[in-house]
Design a protein around this motif. Sequence first.
Motif, PDB file in Angstrom:
ATOM      1  N   VAL A  93       0.795  -0.343  -0.434  1.00  0.00           N
ATOM      2  CA  VAL A  93      -0.262  -0.194   0.128  1.00  0.00           C
ATOM      3  C   VAL A  93       0.801   0.973   0.049  1.00  0.00           C
ATOM      4  N   ALA A  94       0.625   1.845  -0.859  1.00  0.00           N
ATOM      5  CA  ALA A  94       1.465   3.391  -0.922  1.00  0.00           C
ATOM      6  C   ALA A  94       0.543   4.009  -0.149  1.00  0.00           C
ATOM      7  N   LEU A  95       1.497   5.074   0.439  1.00  0.00           N
ATOM      8  CA  LEU A  95       1.368   6.433   1.406  1.00  0.00           C
ATOM      9  C   LEU A  95       2.049   7.342   0.570  1.00  0.00           C
ATOM     10  N   ILE A 104      -3.147   5.508  -0.004  1.00  0.00           N
ATOM     11  CA  ILE A 104      -3.714   6.049   1.351  1.00  0.00           C
ATOM     12  C   ILE A 104      -3.418   7.370   0.842  1.00  0.00           C
ATOM     13  N   VAL A 105      -3.293   8.228   0.985  1.00  0.00           N
ATOM     14  CA  VAL A 105      -2.902   9.861   0.926  1.00  0.00           C
ATOM     15  C   VAL A 105      -2.400  10.543   2.642  1.00  0.00           C
ATOM     16  N   LYS A 106      -1.413  10.950   2.385  1.00  0.00           N
ATOM     17  CA  LYS A 106      -1.218  12.370   3.669  1.00  0.00           C
ATOM     18  C   LYS A 106      -1.687  13.475   3.286  1.00  0.00           C
ATOM     19  N   PRO A 107      -2.153  13.781   4.917  1.00  0.00           N
ATOM     20  CA  PRO A 107      -2.050  13.743   5.859  1.00  0.00           C
ATOM     21  C   PRO A 107      -2.781  12.477   6.491  1.00  0.00           C
ATOM     22  N   GLU A 131      -8.019   1.181   7.369  1.00  0.00           N
ATOM     23  CA  GLU A 131      -7.547   0.853   6.054  1.00  0.00           C
ATOM     24  C   GLU A 131      -7.019  -0.065   6.303  1.00  0.00           C
ATOM     25  N   VAL A 132      -6.178   0.084   7.336  1.00  0.00           N
ATOM     26  CA  VAL A 132      -4.760  -0.655   6.806  1.00  0.00           C
ATOM     27  C   VAL A 132      -5.526  -2.687   6.712  1.00  0.00           C
ATOM     28  N   ASN A 144      -7.061  -7.456   5.168  1.00  0.00           N
ATOM     29  CA  ASN A 144      -8.930  -8.215   5.095  1.00  0.00           C
ATOM     30  C   ASN A 144      -8.463  -9.514   3.542  1.00  0.00           C
ATOM     31  N   SER A 145      -8.640  -8.440   2.634  1.00  0.00           N
ATOM     32  CA  SER A 145      -8.778  -8.252   1.400  1.00  0.00           C
ATOM     33  C   SER A 145      -7.225  -9.008   0.462  1.00  0.00           C
TER      34      SER A 145
END
Length: 83
Positions: free
Chosen positions: A37-39, A60-63, A72-73, A78-79
């Motif tokens: 997952v990209a942060l 996932i977009v910061k902030p 989300e994590v 689970n996926s």
Amino acid sequence: QDRPDLILMDVQLPGMDGLTAIKYLKRDSRTSTIPVVALTAHAMVGDREKAEAAGCNGYIVKPIDTRQFPKEVASFLNSAKFS
């Protein structure tokens, strides 16, 4: 020896950007099946697609919203279990 269930990858890393690092992980048979997952603070048009093209399973977009982030994590974990 131990494999993580999920990799959270910052896109802006010193020396090598996260998308390049993800490409290396996806080419390696030992890590290719680990979901990534990209942060990122990059939220421009096309950034999500670049991350997906590099092999990201999520974005996932910061902030980061600290109340939403664990959910989300968990959804990515689970996926991954059912993939």
